[in-house]
Design an enzyme around this catalytic site. Structure first.
Site, PDB file in Angstrom:
ATOM      1  N   ASP A 122      19.759 -26.326 -11.753  1.00 45.22           N
ATOM      2  CA  ASP A 122      19.281 -24.950 -11.592  1.00 45.22           C
ATOM      3  C   ASP A 122      17.916 -24.943 -10.904  1.00 45.22           C
ATOM      4  O   ASP A 122      16.918 -24.470 -11.436  1.00 45.22           O
ATOM      5  CB  ASP A 122      19.200 -24.262 -12.954  1.00 45.22           C
ATOM      6  CG  ASP A 122      20.555 -24.157 -13.622  1.00 45.22           C
ATOM      7  OD1 ASP A 122      21.065 -23.041 -13.755  1.00 45.22           O
ATOM      8  OD2 ASP A 122      21.126 -25.202 -13.995  1.00 45.22           O
TER       9      ASP A 122
ATOM     10  N   ASP B  40      23.866 -24.779  -9.259  1.00 47.53           N
ATOM     11  CA  ASP B  40      22.840 -23.771  -9.002  1.00 47.53           C
ATOM     12  C   ASP B  40      21.715 -24.367  -8.170  1.00 47.53           C
ATOM     13  O   ASP B  40      20.655 -24.752  -8.684  1.00 47.53           O
ATOM     14  CB  ASP B  40      22.309 -23.176 -10.310  1.00 47.53           C
ATOM     15  CG  ASP B  40      23.255 -22.136 -10.885  1.00 47.53           C
ATOM     16  OD1 ASP B  40      24.311 -21.888 -10.282  1.00 47.53           O
ATOM     17  OD2 ASP B  40      22.937 -21.564 -11.944  1.00 47.53           O
TER      18      ASP B  40
ATOM     19  N   TYR C  85      19.954 -20.493  -5.430  1.00 45.69           N
ATOM     20  CA  TYR C  85      19.851 -19.138  -5.960  1.00 45.69           C
ATOM     21  C   TYR C  85      19.817 -18.116  -4.827  1.00 45.69           C
ATOM     22  O   TYR C  85      19.107 -17.110  -4.891  1.00 45.69           O
ATOM     23  CB  TYR C  85      18.628 -18.988  -6.865  1.00 45.69           C
ATOM     24  CG  TYR C  85      18.874 -19.550  -8.248  1.00 45.69           C
ATOM     25  CD1 TYR C  85      19.185 -18.721  -9.317  1.00 45.69           C
ATOM     26  CD2 TYR C  85      18.830 -20.922  -8.472  1.00 45.69           C
ATOM     27  CE1 TYR C  85      19.438 -19.238 -10.573  1.00 45.69           C
ATOM     28  CE2 TYR C  85      19.089 -21.452  -9.719  1.00 45.69           C
ATOM     29  CZ  TYR C  85      19.389 -20.610 -10.773  1.00 45.69           C
ATOM     30  OH  TYR C  85      19.652 -21.130 -12.010  1.00 45.69           O
TER      31      TYR C  85
ATOM     32  N   ASN D 163      27.394 -21.236 -11.027  1.00 46.40           N
ATOM     33  CA  ASN D 163      27.811 -19.848 -10.875  1.00 46.40           C
ATOM     34  C   ASN D 163      27.081 -19.148  -9.737  1.00 46.40           C
ATOM     35  O   ASN D 163      27.611 -18.222  -9.107  1.00 46.40           O
ATOM     36  CB  ASN D 163      27.600 -19.079 -12.179  1.00 46.40           C
ATOM     37  CG  ASN D 163      26.177 -19.157 -12.695  1.00 46.40           C
ATOM     38  OD1 ASN D 163      25.669 -20.245 -12.964  1.00 46.40           O
ATOM     39  ND2 ASN D 163      25.519 -18.013 -12.837  1.00 46.40           N
TER      40      ASN D 163
ATOM     41  N   HIS E 188      28.558 -27.812 -14.648  1.00 53.51           N
ATOM     42  CA  HIS E 188      27.499 -26.799 -14.728  1.00 53.51           C
ATOM     43  C   HIS E 188      27.362 -26.167 -16.110  1.00 53.51           C
ATOM     44  O   HIS E 188      26.283 -26.200 -16.706  1.00 53.51           O
ATOM     45  CB  HIS E 188      27.708 -25.710 -13.680  1.00 53.51           C
ATOM     46  CG  HIS E 188      26.531 -24.776 -13.568  1.00 53.51           C
ATOM     47  ND1 HIS E 188      25.273 -25.208 -13.186  1.00 53.51           N
ATOM     48  CD2 HIS E 188      26.398 -23.445 -13.823  1.00 53.51           C
ATOM     49  CE1 HIS E 188      24.427 -24.194 -13.187  1.00 53.51           C
ATOM     50  NE2 HIS E 188      25.088 -23.111 -13.576  1.00 53.51           N
TER      51      HIS E 188
ATOM     52  N   HIS F  83      24.096 -18.220 -22.702  1.00 51.53           N
ATOM     53  CA  HIS F  83      25.382 -18.750 -22.227  1.00 51.53           C
ATOM     54  C   HIS F  83      26.200 -19.403 -23.334  1.00 51.53           C
ATOM     55  O   HIS F  83      26.957 -20.347 -23.085  1.00 51.53           O
ATOM     56  CB  HIS F  83      25.172 -19.733 -21.077  1.00 51.53           C
ATOM     57  CG  HIS F  83      24.441 -19.146 -19.914  1.00 51.53           C
ATOM     58  ND1 HIS F  83      24.916 -18.057 -19.219  1.00 51.53           N
ATOM     59  CD2 HIS F  83      23.253 -19.479 -19.326  1.00 51.53           C
ATOM     60  CE1 HIS F  83      24.064 -17.747 -18.252  1.00 51.53           C
ATOM     61  NE2 HIS F  83      23.049 -18.585 -18.303  1.00 51.53           N
TER      62      HIS F  83
ATOM     63  N   HIS G 124      22.960 -24.743 -16.138  1.00 51.68           N
ATOM     64  CA  HIS G 124      23.283 -23.368 -16.518  1.00 51.68           C
ATOM     65  C   HIS G 124      22.289 -22.753 -17.501  1.00 51.68           C
ATOM     66  O   HIS G 124      21.753 -21.672 -17.254  1.00 51.68           O
ATOM     67  CB  HIS G 124      24.699 -23.311 -17.080  1.00 51.68           C
ATOM     68  CG  HIS G 124      25.322 -21.949 -17.025  1.00 51.68           C
ATOM     69  ND1 HIS G 124      25.079 -21.056 -16.006  1.00 51.68           N
ATOM     70  CD2 HIS G 124      26.195 -21.323 -17.867  1.00 51.68           C
ATOM     71  CE1 HIS G 124      25.779 -19.956 -16.204  1.00 51.68           C
ATOM     72  NE2 HIS G 124      26.455 -20.086 -17.340  1.00 51.68           N
ATOM     73  N   VAL G 125      22.047 -23.412 -18.631  1.00 46.99           N
ATOM     74  CA  VAL G 125      21.060 -22.915 -19.594  1.00 46.99           C
ATOM     75  C   VAL G 125      19.677 -23.367 -19.131  1.00 46.99           C
ATOM     76  O   VAL G 125      19.448 -24.560 -18.926  1.00 46.99           O
ATOM     77  CB  VAL G 125      21.346 -23.448 -21.009  1.00 46.99           C
ATOM     78  CG1 VAL G 125      20.247 -23.007 -21.976  1.00 46.99           C
ATOM     79  CG2 VAL G 125      22.705 -22.957 -21.488  1.00 46.99           C
ATOM     80  N   HIS G 126      18.766 -22.434 -18.991  1.00 47.49           N
ATOM     81  CA  HIS G 126      17.459 -22.729 -18.403  1.00 47.49           C
ATOM     82  C   HIS G 126      16.495 -23.286 -19.451  1.00 47.49           C
ATOM     83  O   HIS G 126      15.465 -22.686 -19.782  1.00 47.49           O
ATOM     84  CB  HIS G 126      16.885 -21.479 -17.734  1.00 47.49           C
ATOM     85  CG  HIS G 126      17.769 -20.952 -16.660  1.00 47.49           C
ATOM     86  ND1 HIS G 126      17.700 -19.659 -16.208  1.00 47.49           N
ATOM     87  CD2 HIS G 126      18.761 -21.540 -15.940  1.00 47.49           C
ATOM     88  CE1 HIS G 126      18.607 -19.476 -15.257  1.00 47.49           C
ATOM     89  NE2 HIS G 126      19.266 -20.604 -15.090  1.00 47.49           N
TER      90      HIS G 126
END
Length: 465
Positions: A176, A203, A206, A236, A319, A329, A356-358
């Site tokens: 990400d 990701d 962005y 995503n 991801h 998420h 995915h999870v920041h």
């Protein structure tokens, strides 16, 4: 075969995106807040306010002026990736359609003893037209060797180093990534570590439909991505699907071509490769993965071919995480885990790394929701520097399998020292120097009782038609 690029529109890139920016805003939804009793805000660490890096932030604005010295034939957004055994793919973009897809290279600066020709493509997305995207495969190459190369027969000289053929192997890991001031910090810290390759579980830019942000991202990562292979899978934010207008992953597939064909995959969204003594599988969280899917069938075939004596380490990236104690998420990876976790457990995967999870989280070896010495170590590392910010809220109490979790930007380093031992570290990027915050030794499952004593039923999973 080279595809000619359509003439660029005269509209400024931001204006060109206006017809569908509204669509994006209308489709954004927010999750309902969980009960306060179920949440923990961070864990012992409070992030300071973000620093501003003007250079990184300016890269987000498409109307900035180009340097006077730039030429439409000069290579832009140069990055490299593996393309099969002893081969590397060089990808770059030019505004000039006449530039040939050719790379000159050699082991001495300024002296090119080999030349490879490749292919080019381009794409249009609503009112945006890309430049000419070149893909050229070089090789066979020597292992652990510095090569100097020039793209398109002219322009500046670049250099990259090929990975080693045996241990030790050093992998930088970041998810990400995005294009913020924190991204700049993360990239600067990765640059300080000696690594042979970078792994990115989805990701990237962005861009989210705004295609000029793919271009600014390519320029932002070029100083690193042109020197070491970057192996990525989709997230995503790569989908960019607009019903009735645009298909998904068009930009990602055109710009970031991975060695899927070499691994027997039919899709750029999932593939595998081998480096030194590691077999690494990049799975697609956003393409079909159930038992009737092409991805599932490919994964079974890929796992069945692995020789753990030759590649004792088996690592998977995807991801959407399967084990996640963050509020963000929750459950989004559950259906994929239901379909594929038995396969990966049967194959004795050592590590599964997600984004995915920041935030950052490391789990013990786990399978089917419970601690299991023969399960995989799960790591979530979706904290590269994205513009959406950090996921600060964790569920409480912490699950038994969760060892370390922190809502902070950073990157990971996996140093595989030999066939049995690897050292994983996670580096928070708050300071001018990366701060090593999590640190653990991991033993490979190859040669252990997990493999020797695995049940007959699990072995049958990989052999079933």
């Amino acid at each position: 075969m080279e595809t000619r690029v359509a003439a660029r529109r005269s509209l400024p890139p931001l204006v060109a995106q206006l017809p569908f920016l509204l669509l994006i805003l209308l489709t954004v939804s927010s999750c309902a807040a969980a009960a306060t009793s179920d949440l923990v805000i961070g864990e012992d660490y409070v992030r300071p306010p973000a620093r501003r890096h003007r250079k990184a932030l300016l890269s987000l604005f498409p109307w900035r002026k180009k340097k006077a010295s730039s030429s439409s034939s000069d290579p832009q957004q140069v990055h490299i990736s593996l393309a099969g055994e002893k081969h590397v793919r060089v990808t770059w973009i030019t505004d000039d359609n006449s530039v040939p897809s050719v790379v000159d290279y050699g082991i001495k600066a300024g002296t090119y003893t080999s030349t490879s020709q490749g292919e080019s493509t381009s794409y249009s997305y609503l009112l945006y037209s890309s430049g000419k995207i070149h893909h050229v495969v070089l090789g066979p190459l020597e292992d652990n060797t510095v090569y100097y190369y020039r793209c398109g027969g002219q322009g500046p000289e670049f250099q990259f180093k090929t990975p080693p053929s045996q241990f030790p192997l050093s992998l930088a890991v970041v998810g990400d990534l995005g294009q913020t001031s924190w991204t700049t910090s993360t990239l600067n810290h990765i640059k300080q570590c000696e690594h042979d390759m970078l792994l990115l579980p989805g990701d990237l830019s962005y861009a989210d439909y705004m295609q000029h942000l793919w271009d600014s991202f390519g320029k932002l990562v070029e100083p690193l991505a042109s020197t070491r292979p970057w192996m990525v899978t989709e997230g995503n934010h790569e989908k960019e699907h607009i019903p009735f207008f645009e298909s998904g992953f068009q930009s990602y597939n055109a710009r970031w071509k991975m060695p899927y064909e070499e691994s027997g995959s039919a899709s750029n969204l999932y593939y595998s490769f081998e480096v030194a003594g590691a077999h690494i599988i990049m799975l697609g969280s956003y393409t079909d993965y159930d038992e009737n899917s092409d991805q599932y069938a490919w994964l079974k075939a890929d796992l069945a071919k692995i020789d753990r004596k030759r590649t004792p380490w088996l690592i998977v990236l995807l991801h959407a995480p399967w084990y996640n104690s963050n509020w963000a998420h929750q459950g989004e990876g559950d259906s994929m885990m239901t379909a594929m976790e038995p396969l990966l457990y049967a194959a004795h995967v050592d590590m599964i790394i997600a984004g995915h999870v920041h935030a950052y989280e490391r789990a013990e070896r786990v399978y089917n929701g419970r601690l299991d010495p023969c399960g995989a170590v799960h790591i979530t590392i979706g904290d590269g520097g994205n513009r959406e910010g950090l996921a600060r809220r964790y569920r409480n109490p912490k699950p038994a399998w969760s060892v370390f979790r922190e809502a902070s930007f950073g990157h990971g380093e996996l140093k595989i020292l030999n066939s049995t031992h690897a050292h994983w570290t996670w580096h928070r990027n708050d300071d001018e120097e990366p701060v090593r915050t999590d640190d653990v030794w991991i033993n490979s499952l190859a040669g252990t009782g997990c493999i020797q004593d695995s049940s007959r039923e699990l072995r049958k999973i990989l052999m079933a038609p």
